[in-house]
Design an enzyme around this catalytic site. Structure first.
Site, PDB file in Angstrom:
ATOM      1  N   HIS A   1     -50.565  -2.657 -18.681  1.00 11.93           N
ATOM      2  CA  HIS A   1     -51.334  -3.449 -19.667  1.00 11.93           C
ATOM      3  C   HIS A   1     -52.316  -4.417 -18.994  1.00 11.93           C
ATOM      4  O   HIS A   1     -52.544  -5.521 -19.503  1.00 11.93           O
ATOM      5  CB  HIS A   1     -50.397  -4.224 -20.611  1.00 11.93           C
ATOM      6  CG  HIS A   1     -49.532  -3.338 -21.451  1.00 11.93           C
ATOM      7  ND1 HIS A   1     -49.955  -2.782 -22.638  1.00 11.93           N
ATOM      8  CD2 HIS A   1     -48.266  -2.897 -21.272  1.00 11.93           C
ATOM      9  CE1 HIS A   1     -48.984  -2.039 -23.146  1.00 11.93           C
ATOM     10  NE2 HIS A   1     -47.954  -2.083 -22.331  1.00 11.93           N
TER      11      HIS A   1
ATOM     12  N   ASN B   1     -46.694  -1.618 -29.340  1.00 15.72           N
ATOM     13  CA  ASN B   1     -47.796  -0.714 -29.019  1.00 15.72           C
ATOM     14  C   ASN B   1     -48.418  -0.207 -30.318  1.00 15.72           C
ATOM     15  O   ASN B   1     -47.932  -0.507 -31.409  1.00 15.72           O
ATOM     16  CB  ASN B   1     -47.270   0.491 -28.222  1.00 15.72           C
ATOM     17  CG  ASN B   1     -47.048   0.171 -26.744  1.00 15.72           C
ATOM     18  OD1 ASN B   1     -47.697  -0.702 -26.196  1.00 15.72           O
ATOM     19  ND2 ASN B   1     -46.142   0.887 -26.129  1.00 15.72           N
TER      20      ASN B   1
END
Ligand code: NDP
Length: 483
Positions: A55, A128
């Site tokens: 990320h 997510n």
């Protein structure tokens, strides 16, 4: 009157020269006593903090969350105690596998991390844009992520590594199917759903527990890119999603998401045909319908990207009273891994950085450490028990005990439900996707699998086709023909 601010060094001393170093003579050399120069160069050398190992590429915005429906029968969380309650939020969107400078339209899950600043502490829903994940045990995570990163020798991304791993870990199939559908390349962050993904719990005022899944449904509608569109944008504007979010919010076009929950009782969980704590499975909507909870709006781009986005630190362990964890193994792994990552990247006192700081006061016996910048809890006692302070460990926050069964082991024989990697992706392909979406998914898979190379190429392709075959023979044939 001169209203300009004065140039100073980091200790606040005004000084007059930001370009020329102090030299002995016009041509140099530079004097060691030019400490302004030292400070400037030394700070520059220290501008980078460790990149997030996953990320790394992301963007963020502040906003508000408003409760729109009464869910107090499930949770005693103060945030949800009344319809109309509001709190501030910070959201960080991201891709997963790429480095900080990588392209926003890569085929990859998107991180969807929300920090709710509630009166009872920060609640982080760190999810997510997909309701499931590639693996269901945290011991697999570093190996899995290595396959999404670069080959140790060539330093190139490697479809061989990626498909080798997925084929050897068929529990990944559900997430692979979502990833290779056009939802794997959303048209920016505003047009995608977010999912808490794990099973969490809620506890109500009677101290009763239910199991819960969280869904953020985009109110802009889902919009996706095809593989070729995503590839084209990747070259033209690697920061496409960040630009889209910043532009929309700066123009007053505030994106919104509806937060919904699915609820399962403990009895339903015991009788569910799959493990309800398995991160590779969803709970079908027909059986566990979505229940409205609230609406989130993003309406403020942070003034400073590094301060708020790069230093933001989310952790699934940041729950609030009335919202709890579950036995989900991946969740259990993440409650260790996220705070550990923050302590490495930002230090032991990362929760005092303004974007991470709760709005309610913190009272405990933790003190000192690098970058302690919040007054260190003043002259309050730093040990417990003591005869001086008035801090109470309030038992009202206790959760009900959780009954467990089974033996302790680090590897059990697989059971039938754990090995069902196929029926949920089959439902996605056959009952949810349109014909066009199916065709795009097949084409996206072929484009990626064509990159498999080396001596094991045939074996890796054959293994993956066998998994597609078990999911849906027609789909498998279409991929095989394309390859
Ligand atoms: P439903 O028909 O009730 O719902 C299908 C869901 O799939 C919708 O939430 C939809 O999102 C979402 N969706 C549509 N296309 C895709 C895609 N390409 N990738 C991922 N999600 C997509 O189905 P069920 O609940 O009975 O589940 C059937 C299958 O749908 C599951 O096996 C799973 O693969 C998928 N799914 C299920 C979810 C769940 O929580 N039950 C969540 C997401 C996907 P939207 O409504 O925003 O268009």
């Amino acid at each position: 009157m001169n209203k300009k601010k004065k140039l100073t060094n980091a200790s606040g001393r005004p000084y007059h020269e930001n370009e020329d170093s102090m030299t002995a003579g016009r041509r140099g050399p530079v004097l060691l006593q030019d400490h302004y120069l030292h400070e400037k160069l030394a700070h520059f050398n220290r501008e980078r903090i460790p990149e997030r190992v996953v990320h790394a590429k992301g963007t963020g915005a502040f906003g508000t969350f408003k409760v729109t429906n009464d869910i107090t029968r499930y949770t005693r969380a103060k945030l949800f105690s009344k319809v109309g309650n509001e709190c501030r939020v910070f959201v960080r969107f991201s891709t997963v596998g790429g480095e900080k400078g990588s392209a926003d339209t890569e085929r990859d899950p998107r991180g969807f991390a929300v920090k709710f600043y509630t009166e009872d502490g920060n609640w982080d829903l760190v999810g997510n844009n997909t309701p499931v994940f590639f693996i269901k045990d945290p011991k697999k995570f570093p190996d899995f992520i290595h396959t999404q990163k670069r080959d140790p020798k060539t330093n190139l991304k490697s479809p061989t590594m990626i498909w080798d791993y997925w084929g050897l870990n068929p529990e990944s199939l559900h997430q692979v199917m979502i990833l290779f559908s056009d939802r794997g390349t959303p048209d920016g962050y505003r047009y995608m759903n977010g999912y808490g993904s794990h099973t969490f719990s809620m506890v109500n005022s009677k101290n009763e527990r239910v199991w819960v899944k969280f869904h953020f449904k985009t109110m802009q509608g889902n919009r996706t890119l095809t593989g070729p569109q995503a590839d084209e944008i990747r070259g033209k504007d690697p920061d496409y999603s960040q630009r889209d979010l910043v532009k929309a919010i700066e123009a007053g076009d505030y994106p919104k998401w509806a937060l919904k929950i699915q609820v399962m009782t403990d009895e339903q969980a015991r009788n569910f045909r799959w493990n309800p704590f398995d991160l590779t499975k969803v709970w079908p909507h027909g059986e566990y319908p979505l229940i409205d909870a609230g609406i989130m709006e993003l309406n403020e781009i942070p003034e400073n990207y590094f301060a708020d986005v790069e230093q933001s630190a989310f952790a699934p362990s940041h729950t609030v009273d009335g919202i709890g964890l579950s036995p989900d193994k991946m969740l259990q792994g993440r409650i260790f891994a996220y705070p550990d990552a923050h302590r490495y990247r930002l230090g032991a006192n990362y929760e005092q950085i303004p974007v991470n700081r709760p709005i309610n006061p913190v009272h405990n016996y933790q003190r000192d450490g690098m970058m302690r910048v919040d007054g260190n809890q003043g002259d309050n006692p730093n040990y417990f028990p003591n005869s001086f302070d008035d801090i109470e460990a309030d038992k009202a926050y206790r959760e009900p005990p959780l009954k467990l069964d089974g033996d302790v082991a680090d590897s059990f024989d697989r059971n039938e439900n754990d090995d069902d990697h196929y029926s949920q992706p089959a439902a996605l392909v056959n009952e949810v996707m349109t014909k066009q979406e199916r065709e795009n998914t097949v084409a996206n898979i072929i484009a990626s699998m064509k990159g498999i190379c080396g001596p094991k190429k045939g074996e890796i392709i054959k293994r993956q086709l066998e998994h597609f075959e078990k999911m849906d023979p027609v789909f498998a044939k279409a991929v095989a023909n394309g390859l």
